[in-house]
Design a protein around this motif. Structure first.
Motif, PDB file in Angstrom:
ATOM      1  N   MET A 171       0.857  -1.185   0.000  1.00 20.64           N
ATOM      2  CA  MET A 171       0.000   0.000   0.000  1.00 20.64           C
ATOM      3  C   MET A 171       0.891   1.232   0.000  1.00 20.64           C
ATOM      4  O   MET A 171       1.924   1.262   0.686  1.00 20.64           O
ATOM      5  N   LEU A 172       0.490   2.258  -0.757  1.00 19.27           N
ATOM      6  CA  LEU A 172       1.343   3.426  -0.965  1.00 19.27           C
ATOM      7  C   LEU A 172       0.557   4.720  -0.773  1.00 19.27           C
ATOM      8  O   LEU A 172      -0.558   4.862  -1.282  1.00 19.27           O
ATOM      9  N   TYR A 173       1.169   5.650  -0.059  1.00 21.37           N
ATOM     10  CA  TYR A 173       0.657   7.017   0.073  1.00 21.37           C
ATOM     11  C   TYR A 173       1.629   7.926  -0.671  1.00 21.37           C
ATOM     12  O   TYR A 173       2.805   8.001  -0.317  1.00 21.37           O
ATOM     13  N   ASP A 174       1.145   8.578  -1.705  1.00 24.03           N
ATOM     14  CA  ASP A 174       1.975   9.493  -2.480  1.00 24.03           C
ATOM     15  C   ASP A 174       1.556  10.917  -2.126  1.00 24.03           C
ATOM     16  O   ASP A 174       0.435  11.327  -2.431  1.00 24.03           O
ATOM     17  N   PRO A 175       2.444  11.695  -1.478  1.00 26.92           N
ATOM     18  CA  PRO A 175       2.055  13.047  -1.070  1.00 26.92           C
ATOM     19  C   PRO A 175       1.686  13.951  -2.246  1.00 26.92           C
ATOM     20  O   PRO A 175       0.931  14.904  -2.079  1.00 26.92           O
ATOM     21  N   ALA A 176       2.167  13.636  -3.444  1.00 29.25           N
ATOM     22  CA  ALA A 176       1.814  14.430  -4.628  1.00 29.25           C
ATOM     23  C   ALA A 176       0.316  14.342  -4.923  1.00 29.25           C
ATOM     24  O   ALA A 176      -0.255  15.249  -5.533  1.00 29.25           O
ATOM     25  N   ASP A 177      -0.312  13.253  -4.481  1.00 29.06           N
ATOM     26  CA  ASP A 177      -1.753  13.076  -4.687  1.00 29.06           C
ATOM     27  C   ASP A 177      -2.585  13.749  -3.595  1.00 29.06           C
ATOM     28  O   ASP A 177      -3.811  13.741  -3.656  1.00 29.06           O
ATOM     29  N   HIS A 178      -1.911  14.293  -2.569  1.00 33.56           N
ATOM     30  CA  HIS A 178      -2.606  14.879  -1.414  1.00 33.56           C
ATOM     31  C   HIS A 178      -1.984  16.228  -1.047  1.00 33.56           C
ATOM     32  O   HIS A 178      -1.529  16.414   0.084  1.00 33.56           O
ATOM     33  N   PRO A 179      -1.944  17.186  -1.993  1.00 32.99           N
ATOM     34  CA  PRO A 179      -1.294  18.468  -1.685  1.00 32.99           C
ATOM     35  C   PRO A 179      -2.009  19.201  -0.551  1.00 32.99           C
ATOM     36  O   PRO A 179      -3.240  19.219  -0.489  1.00 32.99           O
ATOM     37  N   ASN A 180      -1.211  19.751   0.340  1.00 33.49           N
ATOM     38  CA  ASN A 180      -1.712  20.563   1.463  1.00 33.49           C
ATOM     39  C   ASN A 180      -2.630  19.813   2.415  1.00 33.49           C
ATOM     40  O   ASN A 180      -3.380  20.427   3.164  1.00 33.49           O
ATOM     41  N   GLU A 181      -2.596  18.500   2.390  1.00 37.16           N
ATOM     42  CA  GLU A 181      -3.439  17.722   3.304  1.00 37.16           C
ATOM     43  C   GLU A 181      -2.796  17.704   4.683  1.00 37.16           C
ATOM     44  O   GLU A 181      -1.615  17.394   4.815  1.00 37.16           O
ATOM     45  N   PRO A 182      -3.549  18.033   5.720  1.00 37.23           N
ATOM     46  CA  PRO A 182      -2.962  18.021   7.066  1.00 37.23           C
ATOM     47  C   PRO A 182      -2.710  16.591   7.556  1.00 37.23           C
ATOM     48  O   PRO A 182      -3.349  15.649   7.093  1.00 37.23           O
ATOM     49  N   THR A 183      -1.785  16.461   8.489  1.00 39.13           N
ATOM     50  CA  THR A 183      -1.521  15.161   9.095  1.00 39.13           C
ATOM     51  C   THR A 183      -2.567  14.914  10.188  1.00 39.13           C
ATOM     52  O   THR A 183      -3.195  15.847  10.678  1.00 39.13           O
ATOM     53  N   PRO A 184      -2.769  13.650  10.562  1.00 34.90           N
ATOM     54  CA  PRO A 184      -3.834  13.328  11.527  1.00 34.90           C
ATOM     55  C   PRO A 184      -3.639  13.933  12.920  1.00 34.90           C
ATOM     56  O   PRO A 184      -4.607  14.161  13.627  1.00 34.90           O
ATOM     57  N   ILE A 185      -2.390  14.157  13.308  1.00 36.25           N
ATOM     58  CA  ILE A 185      -2.112  14.697  14.645  1.00 36.25           C
ATOM     59  C   ILE A 185      -1.011  15.746  14.538  1.00 36.25           C
ATOM     60  O   ILE A 185      -0.365  15.875  13.502  1.00 36.25           O
ATOM     61  N   GLU A 186      -0.788  16.474  15.618  1.00 37.79           N
ATOM     62  CA  GLU A 186       0.318  17.423  15.711  1.00 37.79           C
ATOM     63  C   GLU A 186       1.411  16.792  16.558  1.00 37.79           C
ATOM     64  O   GLU A 186       1.132  16.240  17.625  1.00 37.79           O
ATOM     65  N   LEU A 187       2.645  16.869  16.083  1.00 33.99           N
ATOM     66  CA  LEU A 187       3.763  16.388  16.884  1.00 33.99           C
ATOM     67  C   LEU A 187       4.190  17.483  17.854  1.00 33.99           C
ATOM     68  O   LEU A 187       4.192  18.668  17.492  1.00 33.99           O
ATOM     69  N   PRO A 188       4.571  17.118  19.074  1.00 34.88           N
ATOM     70  CA  PRO A 188       5.048  18.118  20.029  1.00 34.88           C
ATOM     71  C   PRO A 188       6.316  18.808  19.505  1.00 34.88           C
ATOM     72  O   PRO A 188       7.134  18.191  18.814  1.00 34.88           O
ATOM     73  N   LEU A 189       6.489  20.047  19.837  1.00 38.52           N
ATOM     74  CA  LEU A 189       7.632  20.841  19.377  1.00 38.52           C
ATOM     75  C   LEU A 189       8.963  20.210  19.786  1.00 38.52           C
ATOM     76  O   LEU A 189       9.912  20.220  19.006  1.00 38.52           O
ATOM     77  N   ASP A 190       9.035  19.637  20.996  1.00 42.39           N
ATOM     78  CA  ASP A 190      10.300  19.035  21.448  1.00 42.39           C
ATOM     79  C   ASP A 190      10.683  17.839  20.546  1.00 42.39           C
ATOM     80  O   ASP A 190      11.865  17.590  20.318  1.00 42.39           O
ATOM     81  N   VAL A 191       9.705  17.126  20.015  1.00 43.74           N
ATOM     82  CA  VAL A 191       9.983  16.010  19.107  1.00 43.74           C
ATOM     83  C   VAL A 191      10.527  16.554  17.788  1.00 43.74           C
ATOM     84  O   VAL A 191      11.523  16.051  17.261  1.00 43.74           O
ATOM     85  N   ILE A 192       9.894  17.585  17.262  1.00 45.03           N
ATOM     86  CA  ILE A 192      10.348  18.176  15.997  1.00 45.03           C
ATOM     87  C   ILE A 192      11.769  18.703  16.154  1.00 45.03           C
ATOM     88  O   ILE A 192      12.605  18.532  15.263  1.00 45.03           O
ATOM     89  N   LYS A 193      12.081  19.304  17.285  1.00 47.47           N
ATOM     90  CA  LYS A 193      13.448  19.801  17.538  1.00 47.47           C
ATOM     91  C   LYS A 193      14.454  18.652  17.559  1.00 47.47           C
ATOM     92  O   LYS A 193      15.578  18.815  17.111  1.00 47.47           O
ATOM     93  N   ARG A 194      14.042  17.487  18.077  1.00 45.91           N
ATOM     94  CA  ARG A 194      14.961  16.349  18.163  1.00 45.91           C
ATOM     95  C   ARG A 194      15.436  15.913  16.778  1.00 45.91           C
ATOM     96  O   ARG A 194      16.591  15.566  16.597  1.00 45.91           O
ATOM     97  N   PHE A 195      14.554  15.881  15.785  1.00 46.15           N
ATOM     98  CA  PHE A 195      15.007  15.426  14.476  1.00 46.15           C
ATOM     99  C   PHE A 195      15.408  16.573  13.565  1.00 46.15           C
ATOM    100  O   PHE A 195      15.911  16.346  12.489  1.00 46.15           O
ATOM    101  N   SER A 196      15.206  17.810  13.987  1.00 44.84           N
ATOM    102  CA  SER A 196      15.629  18.953  13.183  1.00 44.84           C
ATOM    103  C   SER A 196      17.097  19.304  13.427  1.00 44.84           C
ATOM    104  O   SER A 196      17.708  19.996  12.639  1.00 44.84           O
ATOM    105  N   ASN A 197      17.629  18.844  14.545  1.00 44.74           N
ATOM    106  CA  ASN A 197      19.036  19.164  14.884  1.00 44.74           C
ATOM    107  C   ASN A 197      20.017  18.318  14.131  1.00 44.74           C
ATOM    108  O   ASN A 197      19.818  17.255  13.736  1.00 44.74           O
TER     109      ASN A 197
END
Length: 197
Positions: A171-197
């Motif tokens: 099964m495949l999800y292609d983001p090109a087929d879903h432009p500007n579609e929001p994700t089901p949940i929001e990730l906490p900012l501290d999590v985003i910082k962990r993988f942004s560093n």
């Protein structure tokens, strides 16, 4: 029952890895289906790299899944979704799936996300997120991904068909087929910082 919390795992969750592996193996045995076998080190690394989601009820393991990139980050898999038997039937697998999907979409927004599954519940969740059934030819050709199938009891089917199909459904999800579609949940900012560093 105490609330079950679903979160992006980190190094402090390594103590649950052996329980996760045992739960995965037991579930595969009960279903009589295959599962790509992973090592303690592999799952612990996923946790450290902000590529895993864990569900805990207090300090009890309740569920898990992880993500991995393939084909130079053009593809991402959400894999190893498991819920401990004590926590099944509570909608926990959907919460975990939504979190791994959001984690994959946030980290690699242009990557195609795919899943190989033989379970109807996972197929239903994938469909709700916008995945479509595809042939294996539509998935990554990264040999490292396909080597993960070596530990599955059905690998002979995959080999006999020259990797055209197996017991699992791709099964495949292609983001090109879903432009500007929001994700089901929001990730906490501290999590985003962990993988942004």
């Amino acid at each position: 029952m105490e609330e079950v919390k679903v979160m992006v795992a980190d190094a402090s969750h390594e103590k649950y890895v052996d329980t996760i592996l045992e739960t995965m193996a037991a579930a595969a045995k009960v279903r009589g289906t295959g599962i790509a076998k992973r090592t303690h080190e592999y799952l612990a690394t996923k946790m450290k790299e902000t590529k895993a989601v864990i569900a805990l009820c207090g300090d009890r393991f309740a569920g898990f899944s992880y993500i991995e990139t393939w084909g130079n980050k053009h593809y991402v898999t959400t894999s190893g979704l498991i819920v401990h038997p004590d926590f099944r039937g509570l909608g926990l697998s959907k919460r975990i799936k939504d979190t791994t999907f959001t984690l994959a979409r946030t980290r690699w927004p242009q990557a195609k996300i795919f899943s190989l599954t033989s379970g109807s519940a996972v197929m239903k969740m994938n469909t709700q997120l916008g995945y479509l059934p595809v042939t294996f030819a539509d998935l990554t050709d990264d040999e490292a991904f396909w080597r993960g199938c070596e530990g599955c009891i059905n690998v002979d089917v995959l080999k006999r068909t020259e990797r055209r199909y197996c017991i699992c459904t791709g099964m495949l999800y292609d983001p090109a087929d879903h432009p500007n579609e929001p994700t089901p949940i929001e990730l906490p900012l501290d999590v985003i910082k962990r993988f942004s560093n």
